[in-house]
Design a protein around this motif. Structure first.
Motif: not given
Length: 98
Positions: A11-14, A43-48, A86-89
């Motif tokens: 949440r802090g990152k977003a 990106r792993e983390l997105i806002k919509l 989360q990405k696999k690697k």
């Protein structure tokens, strides 16, 4: 499944992010789901954001997109919501979420 501590970090990152997708009048279809999935893979983390004229509220849209993409819903506030997959690697957030 994210713990409350991991959710708080994300949440802090977003918080400073801008929405990258907008859910409008139309239905959430395969094209939108694929676009969100591609964006999450990058990106792993997105806002919509959900428009007022949409047939979905933010909670409904977040649940539908999270289920369709396999992502976790981090938060829903007002008309905006945040998804995380989360990405696999080479994950940018893996160290933060340990």
């Amino acid at each position: 499944m994210l713990t409350s501590k991991q959710r708080a970090i994300l949440r802090g990152k977003a918080n400073t992010m801008d929405p990258v997708f907008i859910v409008g009048k139309g239905e959430i279809d395969e094209t939108m789901i694929q676009g969100v999935k591609d964006c999450l893979d990058a990106r792993e983390l997105i806002k919509l954001k959900v428009l007022e004229s949409s047939m979905y509220n933010a909670r409904e849209a977040s649940v539908k997109l999270a289920e369709a993409t396999g992502a976790d819903c981090v938060q829903v506030i007002g008309s905006k919501f945040v998804l995380y997959l989360q990405k696999k690697k080479d994950s940018a957030y893996a160290d933060l979420l340990k």
